[in-house]
Design a protein around this motif. Sequence first.
Motif, PDB file in Angstrom:
ATOM      1  N   TYR A 169       0.611  -1.499  -0.177  1.00  0.00           N
ATOM      2  CA  TYR A 169      -0.210   0.143  -0.434  1.00  0.00           C
ATOM      3  C   TYR A 169       0.974   1.359   0.590  1.00  0.00           C
ATOM      4  CZ  TYR A 169      -3.935  -2.839   1.091  1.00  0.00           C
ATOM      5  OH  TYR A 169      -4.980  -3.740   1.543  1.00  0.00           O
ATOM      6  N   GLU A 170       0.401   2.330  -0.598  1.00  0.00           N
ATOM      7  CA  GLU A 170       0.962   3.560  -0.384  1.00  0.00           C
ATOM      8  C   GLU A 170       1.216   3.856   0.730  1.00  0.00           C
ATOM      9  OE1 GLU A 170       2.062   7.719  -0.766  1.00  0.00           O
ATOM     10  OE2 GLU A 170      -0.330   7.097   0.853  1.00  0.00           O
ATOM     11  N   ASP A 171       0.660   3.912   1.576  1.00  0.00           N
ATOM     12  CA  ASP A 171       0.453   4.504   2.858  1.00  0.00           C
ATOM     13  C   ASP A 171       2.043   4.071   4.331  1.00  0.00           C
ATOM     14  OD1 ASP A 171       0.618   1.595   4.369  1.00  0.00           O
ATOM     15  OD2 ASP A 171      -2.405   2.814   3.838  1.00  0.00           O
ATOM     16  N   PHE A 172       2.743   2.540   3.332  1.00  0.00           N
ATOM     17  CA  PHE A 172       3.542   2.361   3.777  1.00  0.00           C
ATOM     18  C   PHE A 172       4.636   3.432   3.592  1.00  0.00           C
ATOM     19  CE2 PHE A 172       8.235   0.662   3.034  1.00  0.00           C
ATOM     20  CZ  PHE A 172       8.140  -0.097   4.081  1.00  0.00           C
ATOM     21  N   TYR A 173       4.508   3.368   1.872  1.00  0.00           N
ATOM     22  CA  TYR A 173       6.551   4.671   1.742  1.00  0.00           C
ATOM     23  C   TYR A 173       6.159   6.012   2.097  1.00  0.00           C
ATOM     24  CZ  TYR A 173       8.038   6.928  -0.997  1.00  0.00           C
ATOM     25  OH  TYR A 173       9.245   8.484  -2.358  1.00  0.00           O
ATOM     26  N   SER A 174       4.340   6.650   2.051  1.00  0.00           N
ATOM     27  CA  SER A 174       4.390   8.179   2.826  1.00  0.00           C
ATOM     28  C   SER A 174       4.135   7.964   4.346  1.00  0.00           C
ATOM     29  CB  SER A 174       3.301   8.586   2.196  1.00  0.00           C
ATOM     30  OG  SER A 174       2.165   8.004   2.976  1.00  0.00           O
ATOM     31  N   ILE A 175       3.771   6.745   5.223  1.00  0.00           N
ATOM     32  CA  ILE A 175       3.593   6.708   6.328  1.00  0.00           C
ATOM     33  C   ILE A 175       4.669   6.234   7.687  1.00  0.00           C
ATOM     34  CG2 ILE A 175       1.517   7.148   7.916  1.00  0.00           C
ATOM     35  CD1 ILE A 175      -0.698   7.561   6.438  1.00  0.00           C
ATOM     36  N   ALA A 176       4.228   4.891   7.179  1.00  0.00           N
ATOM     37  CA  ALA A 176       5.217   3.898   7.554  1.00  0.00           C
ATOM     38  C   ALA A 176       6.914   3.496   7.491  1.00  0.00           C
ATOM     39  CB  ALA A 176       4.600   2.586   7.916  1.00  0.00           C
ATOM     40  N   ARG A 177       7.244   4.084   6.008  1.00  0.00           N
ATOM     41  CA  ARG A 177       8.322   3.754   6.102  1.00  0.00           C
ATOM     42  C   ARG A 177       9.104   4.885   6.900  1.00  0.00           C
ATOM     43  NH1 ARG A 177      11.932   7.063   2.826  1.00  0.00           N
ATOM     44  NH2 ARG A 177       9.529   7.912   1.774  1.00  0.00           N
ATOM     45  N   PRO A 178       8.436   6.716   6.631  1.00  0.00           N
ATOM     46  CA  PRO A 178       9.058   7.252   7.576  1.00  0.00           C
ATOM     47  C   PRO A 178       9.309   7.550   8.844  1.00  0.00           C
ATOM     48  CG  PRO A 178       7.665   8.752   5.839  1.00  0.00           C
ATOM     49  CD  PRO A 178       7.310   7.054   5.796  1.00  0.00           C
ATOM     50  N   ILE A 179       7.815   6.948   9.787  1.00  0.00           N
ATOM     51  CA  ILE A 179       8.231   6.611  11.269  1.00  0.00           C
ATOM     52  C   ILE A 179       9.380   5.475  11.233  1.00  0.00           C
ATOM     53  CG2 ILE A 179       6.717   5.475  12.700  1.00  0.00           C
ATOM     54  CD1 ILE A 179       3.952   6.635  11.294  1.00  0.00           C
ATOM     55  N   MET A 180       8.846   4.513  10.883  1.00  0.00           N
ATOM     56  CA  MET A 180      10.207   3.560  10.895  1.00  0.00           C
ATOM     57  C   MET A 180      11.950   3.959  10.367  1.00  0.00           C
ATOM     58  SD  MET A 180       8.114  -0.693   9.899  1.00  0.00           S
ATOM     59  CE  MET A 180       7.848   0.573   8.201  1.00  0.00           C
ATOM     60  N   GLU A 181      11.573   4.353  10.210  1.00  0.00           N
ATOM     61  CA  GLU A 181      13.214   5.237  10.259  1.00  0.00           C
ATOM     62  C   GLU A 181      13.536   6.271  11.239  1.00  0.00           C
ATOM     63  OE1 GLU A 181      13.162   7.477   6.170  1.00  0.00           O
ATOM     64  OE2 GLU A 181      13.766   5.854   4.767  1.00  0.00           O
ATOM     65  N   LYS A 182      12.339   6.971  11.532  1.00  0.00           N
ATOM     66  CA  LYS A 182      12.942   7.505  13.066  1.00  0.00           C
ATOM     67  C   LYS A 182      13.047   7.246  14.120  1.00  0.00           C
ATOM     68  CE  LYS A 182      10.429  10.759  15.763  1.00  0.00           C
ATOM     69  NZ  LYS A 182       9.561  11.623  16.361  1.00  0.00           N
ATOM     70  N   TYR A 183      12.478   6.249  14.053  1.00  0.00           N
ATOM     71  CA  TYR A 183      13.103   5.278  15.074  1.00  0.00           C
ATOM     72  C   TYR A 183      13.891   3.994  14.908  1.00  0.00           C
ATOM     73  CZ  TYR A 183       9.636   7.382  17.604  1.00  0.00           C
ATOM     74  OH  TYR A 183       8.330   8.192  17.973  1.00  0.00           O
ATOM     75  N   ASN A 184      14.407   4.444  14.250  1.00  0.00           N
ATOM     76  CA  ASN A 184      15.736   3.310  13.117  1.00  0.00           C
ATOM     77  C   ASN A 184      15.232   1.467  13.217  1.00  0.00           C
ATOM     78  OD1 ASN A 184      18.315   3.062  12.560  1.00  0.00           O
ATOM     79  ND2 ASN A 184      19.089   2.246  14.300  1.00  0.00           N
ATOM     80  N   ILE A 185      13.917   0.843  12.565  1.00  0.00           N
ATOM     81  CA  ILE A 185      13.096   0.134  12.658  1.00  0.00           C
ATOM     82  C   ILE A 185      13.351  -0.664  11.248  1.00  0.00           C
ATOM     83  CG2 ILE A 185      11.574  -1.109  13.317  1.00  0.00           C
ATOM     84  CD1 ILE A 185      10.926   0.351  15.283  1.00  0.00           C
ATOM     85  N   PRO A 186      14.159  -1.633  10.596  1.00  0.00           N
ATOM     86  CA  PRO A 186      14.168  -2.276   9.824  1.00  0.00           C
ATOM     87  C   PRO A 186      13.423  -2.400   9.550  1.00  0.00           C
ATOM     88  CG  PRO A 186      15.800  -3.601  11.140  1.00  0.00           C
ATOM     89  CD  PRO A 186      15.044  -2.119  11.973  1.00  0.00           C
ATOM     90  N   SER A 187      12.469  -2.872   7.748  1.00  0.00           N
ATOM     91  CA  SER A 187      11.318  -3.218   7.588  1.00  0.00           C
ATOM     92  C   SER A 187      11.425  -4.379   5.655  1.00  0.00           C
ATOM     93  CB  SER A 187      10.436  -2.642   8.031  1.00  0.00           C
ATOM     94  OG  SER A 187      10.854  -1.701   6.427  1.00  0.00           O
ATOM     95  N   THR A 188      10.589  -5.631   5.924  1.00  0.00           N
ATOM     96  CA  THR A 188      10.474  -5.976   4.905  1.00  0.00           C
ATOM     97  C   THR A 188       8.847  -5.819   4.640  1.00  0.00           C
ATOM     98  OG1 THR A 188      11.946  -7.899   5.200  1.00  0.00           O
ATOM     99  CG2 THR A 188       9.959  -8.446   3.893  1.00  0.00           C
ATOM    100  N   VAL A 189       9.148  -5.394   2.411  1.00  0.00           N
ATOM    101  CA  VAL A 189       7.465  -5.335   2.187  1.00  0.00           C
ATOM    102  C   VAL A 189       7.491  -5.952   1.364  1.00  0.00           C
ATOM    103  CG1 VAL A 189       8.217  -2.802   1.044  1.00  0.00           C
ATOM    104  CG2 VAL A 189       5.728  -3.353   1.752  1.00  0.00           C
ATOM    105  N   PHE A 190       6.178  -6.657   1.511  1.00  0.00           N
ATOM    106  CA  PHE A 190       5.881  -7.867   0.125  1.00  0.00           C
ATOM    107  C   PHE A 190       4.952  -7.254  -0.282  1.00  0.00           C
ATOM    108  CE2 PHE A 190       7.475 -10.523   4.147  1.00  0.00           C
ATOM    109  CZ  PHE A 190       8.111 -11.271   3.510  1.00  0.00           C
ATOM    110  N   VAL A 191       5.229  -6.836  -1.340  1.00  0.00           N
ATOM    111  CA  VAL A 191       4.983  -6.144  -2.605  1.00  0.00           C
ATOM    112  C   VAL A 191       3.302  -6.709  -3.504  1.00  0.00           C
ATOM    113  CG1 VAL A 191       5.955  -4.250  -2.552  1.00  0.00           C
ATOM    114  CG2 VAL A 191       6.061  -5.756  -4.789  1.00  0.00           C
TER     115      VAL A 191
END
Length: 142
Positions: free
Chosen positions: A66-88
């Motif tokens: 979903y687009e909100d991974f890019y615009s909302i979730a990703r910046p929040i996780m970057e702020k807290y230095n949390i790696p993630s995996t996104v399955f598209v």
Amino acid sequence: MAKCGVIINYHAVDRRMDQPHSIPKERFINHMKLLSREYDTVSLPELIRCSDGAEKKVAVTFDDGYEDFYSIARPIMEKYNIPSTVFVNPGFMGDRSLEMARVRHEKIKQVPSCERVFMTWSEVREISKSNMITVGNHTYTH
């Protein structure tokens, strides 16, 4: 292989449609604060390679692209230095209409045609360059 931790899976953050797998943005922020403070957050590939069960690790994943991974979730996780995996779902990337999504997600209500639901290929290429994000396939159309 020894148990090394858990995987926490999300789908959407703060969607403006009736999406049953969405989490409110403030609750997601609280989750990321807690994870960054209390746990060893690692990428999914690192969790899978783990062979030492002494340390509890957490990997964060997102399904569907979903687009909100890019615009909302990703910046929040970057702020807290949390790696993630996104399955598209490659068949949905950049889709603005919801017609393809409706095939599998009958509970999604119509949103304005100007609202983008899934990430674009350009956004996927951008995030794939990050050392904090792993991109994986979640089948072609879910």
